[in-house]
Design a protein around this motif. Structure first.
Motif, short mmCIF file in Angstrom:
data_model
loop_
_atom_site.label_atom_id
_atom_site.label_comp_id
_atom_site.label_asym_id
_atom_site.label_seq_id
_atom_site.Cartn_x
_atom_site.Cartn_y
_atom_site.Cartn_z
N SER A 158 0.83 -1.21 0.00
CA SER A 158 0.00 0.00 0.00
C SER A 158 0.87 1.26 0.00
O SER A 158 0.48 2.29 -0.56
N ASP A 159 2.05 1.17 0.62
CA ASP A 159 2.95 2.32 0.64
C ASP A 159 3.54 2.61 -0.73
O ASP A 159 3.79 3.77 -1.07
N ALA A 160 3.75 1.57 -1.53
CA ALA A 160 4.17 1.78 -2.91
C ALA A 160 3.06 2.48 -3.69
O ALA A 160 3.32 3.35 -4.54
N GLY A 161 1.81 2.12 -3.40
CA GLY A 161 0.69 2.79 -4.04
C GLY A 161 0.59 4.25 -3.64
O GLY A 161 0.36 5.13 -4.48
N VAL A 162 0.79 4.53 -2.36
CA VAL A 162 0.79 5.92 -1.90
C VAL A 162 1.92 6.69 -2.58
O VAL A 162 1.77 7.85 -2.97
N ALA A 163 3.07 6.05 -2.73
CA ALA A 163 4.23 6.70 -3.36
C ALA A 163 3.91 7.18 -4.77
O ALA A 163 4.28 8.29 -5.15
N VAL A 164 3.22 6.36 -5.55
CA VAL A 164 2.92 6.77 -6.93
C VAL A 164 1.88 7.87 -6.95
O VAL A 164 1.93 8.77 -7.81
N ARG B 148 0.83 7.70 -16.37
CA ARG B 148 0.88 6.33 -16.88
C ARG B 148 1.19 5.35 -15.75
O ARG B 148 0.53 4.31 -15.61
N LEU B 149 2.18 5.71 -14.95
CA LEU B 149 2.59 4.81 -13.86
C LEU B 149 1.55 4.74 -12.76
O LEU B 149 1.34 3.67 -12.17
N ARG B 150 0.89 5.84 -12.49
CA ARG B 150 -0.21 5.82 -11.51
C ARG B 150 -1.27 4.80 -11.93
O ARG B 150 -1.77 4.03 -11.11
N ASP B 151 -1.58 4.80 -13.22
CA ASP B 151 -2.62 3.90 -13.72
C ASP B 151 -2.18 2.44 -13.75
O ASP B 151 -3.01 1.54 -13.88
N VAL B 152 -0.88 2.21 -13.66
CA VAL B 152 -0.36 0.84 -13.59
C VAL B 152 -0.21 0.39 -12.14
O VAL B 152 -0.62 -0.71 -11.75
N VAL B 153 0.40 1.26 -11.33
CA VAL B 153 0.76 0.87 -9.96
C VAL B 153 -0.45 0.78 -9.04
O VAL B 153 -0.54 -0.14 -8.22
N LEU B 154 -1.40 1.69 -9.17
CA LEU B 154 -2.56 1.65 -8.27
C LEU B 154 -3.36 0.35 -8.41
O LEU B 154 -3.66 -0.31 -7.40
N PRO B 155 -3.72 -0.07 -9.63
CA PRO B 155 -4.44 -1.35 -9.75
C PRO B 155 -3.61 -2.53 -9.22
O PRO B 155 -4.16 -3.45 -8.60
#
Length: 211
Positions: free
Chosen positions: A149-155, A198-205
């Motif tokens: 979840s912290d990787a998701g917050v990071a993006v 682009r990366l937000r749309d990859v990392v969040l899912p």
């Protein structure tokens, strides 16, 4: 950096100054801070992965991610204060005398240089934020799943930092006369924005799928 860094103080002192009527720190400084927070979260994910036997096969890769994240965090931490310094140079230039033609010419030259510097700092923030976003992907893929979840917050923070920095680049470019500089700077901003989005749309899912 010769003057005190904002990041050396307390969070409260920074927020109090930010909330005041003082002209700086402002949005560009905040953009850098948000990016640094994202980088720090990537480092946290790596620290919770390194030395864990469950992730023995990714230790080398995670070590490299950590080193890159810490380099970015240091860079962004410095930009937290440098943005305020750059703005101050613009404020000083605007107060220069303009009574004579020579004074007007000197003031304009100084102001244009200061504006370019003030645009360059958030531009660096946007590009560093895109790098943070890039690191959040392998952090989410390879890092300790308990910290995904912290990787998701990071993006998310990286994307917010890039967007915030872009606004601060744009407002400075509006006053700059050098059209080539403006085109090049904004092209770099758009590239950073596209990458973080682009990366937000990859990392969040990916993040949600692992929770």
């Amino acid at each position: 950096m010769t003057e005190p860094s904002y990041v050396d103080g307390t969070i409260k002192s920074y927020l109090d100054k930010l909330a005041s009527a003082e002209p700086e720190p402002g949005g560009g400084s905040v953009a850098a801070l948000v990016g640094a927070l994202g980088a720090a979260l990537v480092t946290m994910v790596t620290d919770l992965t390194l030395g864990n036997e469950k992730y023995a096969d990714v230790q080398d890769a995670v070590t490299r991610i950590r080193a890159d994240a810490e380099e970015l965090r240091a860079r962004l931490q410095e930009l937290v204060t440098l943005d305020a310094v750059a703005y101050r140079a613009v404020a000083v230039a605007m107060k220069l005398p303009k009574d004579t033609d020579s004074q007007k010419a000197e003031r304009e030259q100084t102001l244009q240089a200061a504006l370019a510097g003030a645009a360059e700092v958030p531009l660096k923030v946007a590009e560093a934020a895109a790098e943070v976003a890039r690191l959040s992907l392998p952090a989410a893929e390879k890092g300790n799943v308990n910290a995904v979840s912290d990787a998701g917050v990071a993006v998310v923070l990286a994307d917010a930092a890039a967007q915030s920095a872009a606004l601060n680049v744009k407002i400075n470019l509006a006053w700059i006369r050098d059209e080539d500089f403006k085109r090049e700077a904004w092209a770099r901003v758009e590239a950073a924005l596209a990458e973080t989005a682009r990366l937000r749309d990859v990392v969040l899912p990916l993040t949600y799928s692992k929770i």
